[in-house]
Design a protein around this motif. Structure first.
Motif, PDB file in Angstrom:
ATOM      1  N   HIS A  23      50.633   5.476  64.652  1.00  0.00           N
ATOM      2  CA  HIS A  23      52.076   5.556  64.860  1.00  0.00           C
ATOM      3  C   HIS A  23      52.418   6.680  65.847  1.00  0.00           C
ATOM      4  N   LEU A  24      51.765   7.815  65.699  1.00  0.00           N
ATOM      5  CA  LEU A  24      52.038   8.944  66.591  1.00  0.00           C
ATOM      6  C   LEU A  24      51.488   8.720  67.995  1.00  0.00           C
ATOM      7  N   LYS A  25      50.402   7.972  68.125  1.00  0.00           N
ATOM      8  CA  LYS A  25      49.770   7.737  69.425  1.00  0.00           C
ATOM      9  C   LYS A  25      50.040   6.327  69.959  1.00  0.00           C
ATOM     10  N   ARG A  26      51.119   5.675  69.485  1.00  0.00           N
ATOM     11  CA  ARG A  26      51.333   4.269  69.813  1.00  0.00           C
ATOM     12  C   ARG A  26      51.556   4.019  71.293  1.00  0.00           C
ATOM     13  N   ARG A  27      52.122   4.949  72.000  1.00  0.00           N
ATOM     14  CA  ARG A  27      52.360   4.727  73.435  1.00  0.00           C
ATOM     15  C   ARG A  27      51.095   4.896  74.250  1.00  0.00           C
ATOM     16  N   THR A  28      50.291   5.887  73.934  1.00  0.00           N
ATOM     17  CA  THR A  28      49.069   6.101  74.717  1.00  0.00           C
ATOM     18  C   THR A  28      47.991   5.079  74.370  1.00  0.00           C
ATOM     19  N   LEU A  29      47.963   4.620  73.116  1.00  0.00           N
ATOM     20  CA  LEU A  29      46.949   3.642  72.693  1.00  0.00           C
ATOM     21  C   LEU A  29      47.449   2.200  72.740  1.00  0.00           C
ATOM     22  N   ASN A  30      48.734   2.004  73.036  1.00  0.00           N
ATOM     23  CA  ASN A  30      49.358   0.675  72.995  1.00  0.00           C
ATOM     24  C   ASN A  30      49.087  -0.002  71.659  1.00  0.00           C
ATOM     25  N   SER A  31      49.385   0.700  70.582  1.00  0.00           N
ATOM     26  CA  SER A  31      49.103   0.217  69.231  1.00  0.00           C
ATOM     27  C   SER A  31      50.014  -0.935  68.852  1.00  0.00           C
ATOM     28  N   ASP A  32      49.465  -1.824  68.084  1.00  0.00           N
ATOM     29  CA  ASP A  32      50.202  -2.972  67.577  1.00  0.00           C
ATOM     30  C   ASP A  32      51.044  -2.528  66.382  1.00  0.00           C
ATOM     31  N   PRO A  33      52.341  -2.822  66.373  1.00  0.00           N
ATOM     32  CA  PRO A  33      53.177  -2.422  65.233  1.00  0.00           C
ATOM     33  C   PRO A  33      52.755  -3.083  63.928  1.00  0.00           C
ATOM     34  N   ILE A  34      52.155  -4.257  64.006  1.00  0.00           N
ATOM     35  CA  ILE A  34      51.689  -4.932  62.795  1.00  0.00           C
ATOM     36  C   ILE A  34      50.521  -4.157  62.183  1.00  0.00           C
ATOM     37  N   THR A  38      50.710  -2.587  58.498  1.00  0.00           N
ATOM     38  CA  THR A  38      49.690  -3.014  57.539  1.00  0.00           C
ATOM     39  C   THR A  38      48.986  -1.811  56.923  1.00  0.00           C
ATOM     40  N   CYS A  39      48.685  -0.812  57.725  1.00  0.00           N
ATOM     41  CA  CYS A  39      48.055   0.402  57.189  1.00  0.00           C
ATOM     42  C   CYS A  39      48.969   1.087  56.180  1.00  0.00           C
TER      43      CYS A  39
END
Length: 52
Positions: A23-34, A38-39
């Protein structure tokens, strides 16, 4: 507490920590919100099972 309860509690805490990391690194890692949701959900479920 039994060993199994402690392991499930640690697993739930690890899932929430993983969700927080993504969640904190979602922009740099392009994390999936799902993935993040889920976590959080499964970590919360594991902790809730230990409390009950």
């Amino acid at each position: 507490m039994t060993l199994l309860t402690i392991l499930v509690l640690l697993f739930g805490t690890g899932l929430i920590a993983t969700g927080l990391f993504y969640h904190l690194k979602r922009r740099t890692l392009n994390s999936d919100p799902i993935l993040i949701a889920t976590c959080y959900v499964w970590g919360g479920v594991n902790i809730a099972v230990c409390i009950l």
